[in-house]
Design a protein around this motif. Structure first.
Motif, PDB file in Angstrom:
ATOM      1  N   ARG A 564       0.577  -0.849   0.070  1.00 49.90           N
ATOM      2  CA  ARG A 564      -0.233  -0.065  -0.306  1.00 49.90           C
ATOM      3  C   ARG A 564       0.528   0.994  -0.015  1.00 49.90           C
ATOM      4  O   ARG A 564       0.668   2.340  -0.520  1.00 49.90           O
ATOM      5  N   GLY A 565       1.919   1.066   0.514  1.00 45.26           N
ATOM      6  CA  GLY A 565       2.742   2.674   0.713  1.00 45.26           C
ATOM      7  C   GLY A 565       3.471   2.471  -0.872  1.00 45.26           C
ATOM      8  O   GLY A 565       3.839   3.448  -0.785  1.00 45.26           O
ATOM      9  N   HIS A 566       3.390   1.837  -1.828  1.00 44.52           N
ATOM     10  CA  HIS A 566       4.020   2.082  -2.597  1.00 44.52           C
ATOM     11  C   HIS A 566       2.373   2.226  -4.208  1.00 44.52           C
ATOM     12  O   HIS A 566       2.464   2.654  -4.887  1.00 44.52           O
ATOM     13  N   GLY A 567       1.828   2.077  -3.576  1.00 42.36           N
ATOM     14  CA  GLY A 567       0.182   3.183  -4.186  1.00 42.36           C
ATOM     15  C   GLY A 567      -0.338   1.641  -4.708  1.00 42.36           C
ATOM     16  O   GLY A 567      -1.244   2.378  -5.348  1.00 42.36           O
ATOM     17  N   LEU A 568      -0.590   0.795  -4.097  1.00 39.25           N
ATOM     18  CA  LEU A 568      -1.252  -0.449  -4.684  1.00 39.25           C
ATOM     19  C   LEU A 568      -2.471  -1.178  -4.163  1.00 39.25           C
ATOM     20  O   LEU A 568      -2.447  -0.792  -3.123  1.00 39.25           O
TER      21      LEU A 568
END
Length: 607
Positions: A564-568
């Motif tokens: 989620r930190g990578h925008g996924l």
């Protein structure tokens, strides 16, 4: 009936208007995967449809004020944002993956399809309530997470029962393979036929005995850990010999067809059929019959548009009972027609307070009448019940109703206003069709190929995909029939089928096959990622990017944080169905009925 007898008579449409949404218009807004089926089915029912608008779904015109529906993947902020994440959260990946020994996503958009059919049901129910003089319908919201819980309601009920499963969950199951490479499905409901088939192929006696119970319960457990010997036996014999053994034993076998084969024979038929019968009783009659009609005309409410209607259901297993269950949730009184001694499936393990948890999932709240349909006196009693009912729904074997003079023509003479509904297997659309059961229809129509991505063997899912989706189509057909009855004044015969359900589910894949494109999804499609203590599933759009990260050494919480930190978009995969009772990602709670059995929330929420 309509709000006033005069107004309703003025808009009665001629008998040759066989589509209940004739002269109605619909503007459709919402996520395209969830509205694909809505758009297609409303068009097939006669509405003029405009796709791609903003906002909600609004259907109205002619004598009807607009009814409104809303559809979404799940609650805002839940992480349920597409088919993959919906399957992960609701437990679909876990149940479908049982045969594989690990969670696995269905490569077809099963929850989007179910959500679409449920949305159409809500719209039709609103129109039926309005036609019967009820108040304006409230907005019905249908979400994919609730659709998922409904499709898994039997598995969820079993997970929360007082006793363990009759058969252990373990990998394994059909299809079988012949010596010449034919993959095939086997079906029989008779243990004698099962044993005779395997004896004809010279299978070991202990393997025959050990294989029957997991085979028998595969509908309930979504897995079938057969003895390896049975698979080895079929691989020693050519397909011709296997077919011969099936014919002699009265078991049935079906070769797994490809999506290309199904596309080549696809006739684009509607997934249900509606046929007007004779003129019904007038809604304004002043005798006892008319009084009953008047009561029904005022019983509908915004929440329960079918209140005051009676449904007689002569169904077993899943398809017809689920269809009637949904009609009951919409307000109808549902009376089950059961054999003397009651439905034997009431005792199917596992139980809650002595009653099958699976049976309760589809039949709680229904009344019951025990009738021996083979006895002339009991058939007369059934016709008396039909005379006072609005819907008669069954899923008997083909030809049985006509043989017993309980078909649409005979029961329609007892009640000219009847909606006579049959939920079957093939709808007489396939020549030389095998037994019309879930796994046979999956095999014959290419669902086994579509359910798994490229690079994997075609394998029918051991989730009861088509029994459930066929039940949803059955409810949809009955609601369409009730609306057609209100608009024409005629009784209606409706038929839905597992084949129709398969066609709805496979429509995108069949379109790809028809133009020569690969109908299957790419290798690895909807395979969740293993963590140190569980599984996570990325959205379809982010799957390729998520696969670039190695999360096998991370706990689930840390893996979610990293991706989620990578925008996924990614979510944890539910592997323990009992944990869903407390899952904050869901839009409605799973409760308990009076027997203590788990009960999923209604598939629609009202605003």
């Amino acid at each position: 009936m309509a709000s006033s007898p005069t107004a309703h008579t003025a808009v009665r449409r001629p008998l040759d208007t066989a589509r209940p949404l004739d002269a109605l218009r619909c503007d459709i807004g919402g996520p395209e995967p969830l509205t694909r089926v809505v758009s297609d089915h409303l068009r097939r029912l006669g509405a003029t449809v405009r796709d791609g608008g903003p906002g909600d779904i609004a259907l109205g015109g002619a004598e009807f004020a607009p009814v409104t529906a809303r559809t979404a993947w799940g609650p805002a902020g839940s992480g349920i944002e597409d088919e993959a994440t919906a399957q992960a959260v609701t437990g679909v990946m876990a149940v479908h993956g049982r045969r594989h020994g690990a969670p696995r996503g269905l490569a077809v958009d099963y929850l989007a399809t179910a959500t679409g059919v449920l949305t159409v049901q809500g719209l039709l129910a609103g129109l039926v309530g309005q036609a019967r003089g009820g108040p304006p319908a409230r907005v019905r919201t249908t979400t994919a997470d609730r659709a998922g819980l409904l499709t898994l309601s039997q598995y969820l009920a079993a997970a929360g029962a007082d006793e363990p499963e009759a058969v252990e969950h373990a990998p394994g199951g059909p299809p079988f393979a012949s010596a010449d490479g034919v993959l095939f499905e086997l079906e029989t409901l008779d243990p004698g036929a099962w044993a005779a088939f395997w004896r004809a192929l010279e299978a070991p006696a202990d393997a025959i005995r050990a294989g029957w119970r997991p085979f028998q319960f595969r509908y309930a457990t979504a897995c079938a850990p057969f003895p390896v010997d049975l698979h080895e036996v079929t691989r020693r014999h050519p397909w011709a010999r296997i077919r011969q053994a099936a014919a002699r034993s009265e078991a049935e076998v079906c070769r797994l067809r490809t999506l290309a084969e199904r596309a080549a024979e696809d006739d684009d038929a509607d997934p249900w059929s509606l046929r007007a019968l004779g003129p019904g009783r007038p809604a304004t009659a002043t005798d006892a019959t008319g009084a009953t009609a008047a009561i029904k005309a005022t019983a509908a409410t915004a929440d329960r548009p079918l209140a005051g209607l009676t449904v007689l259901e002569a169904g077993r297993r899943i398809q017809a009972p689920l269809a009637a269950h949904l009609l009951g949730l919409l307000g109808a009184r549902v009376i089950r027609i059961e054999p003397p001694g009651g439905d034997p499936l009431r005792g199917m393990p596992p139980a809650c307070a002595g009653i099958s948890a699976r049976w309760l999932a589809l039949n709680r709240g229904k009344e019951a009448e025990e009738i021996d349909i083979k006895a002339p006196g009991d058939r007369r009693r059934l016709r008396e019940l039909v005379a006072e009912a609005d819907v008669f729904l069954h899923n008997w074997a083909p030809g049985k109703a006509a043989e017993l003079q309980l078909d649409a023509e005979h029961l329609g003479s007892a009640n000219p206003s009847l909606v006579y509904a049959y939920t079957g297997g093939w709808a007489d659309r396939i020549d030389d069709a095998p037994m019309g059961t879930d796994f046979m229809v999956q095999a014959r129509t290419g669902v086994g190929e579509a359910a798994h991505p490229a690079g994997e063997a075609p394998v029918p899912s051991l989730m009861t995909l088509l029994d459930v989706l066929g039940g949803l189509h059955g409810t949809e057909a009955v609601l369409a029939g009730l609306l057609l009855r209100e608009r024409t004044g005629h009784g209606v015969r409706v038929e839905s089928s597992l084949l129709g359900a398969a066609d709805t589910l496979l429509a995108p894949a069949l379109r790809r096959a028809a133009i020569g494109a690969d109908p299957r999804r790419p290798a690895g499609f909807r395979h969740p990622l293993r963590t140190s203590d569980g599984w996570i599933a990325p959205s379809d759009a982010g799957a390729a990017a998520a696969a670039a990260y190695d999360v096998t050494g991370m706990c689930t919480e840390d893996a979610l944080d990293q991706l989620r930190g990578h925008g996924l978009t990614v979510t944890a995969v539910t592997t323990d169905l009992s944990a869903l009772h407390h899952d904050p990602r869901l839009s409605g709670p799973i409760g308990r009925d009076t027997h203590g059995a788990p009960a999923v929330p209604d598939p629609w929420s009202l605003a």
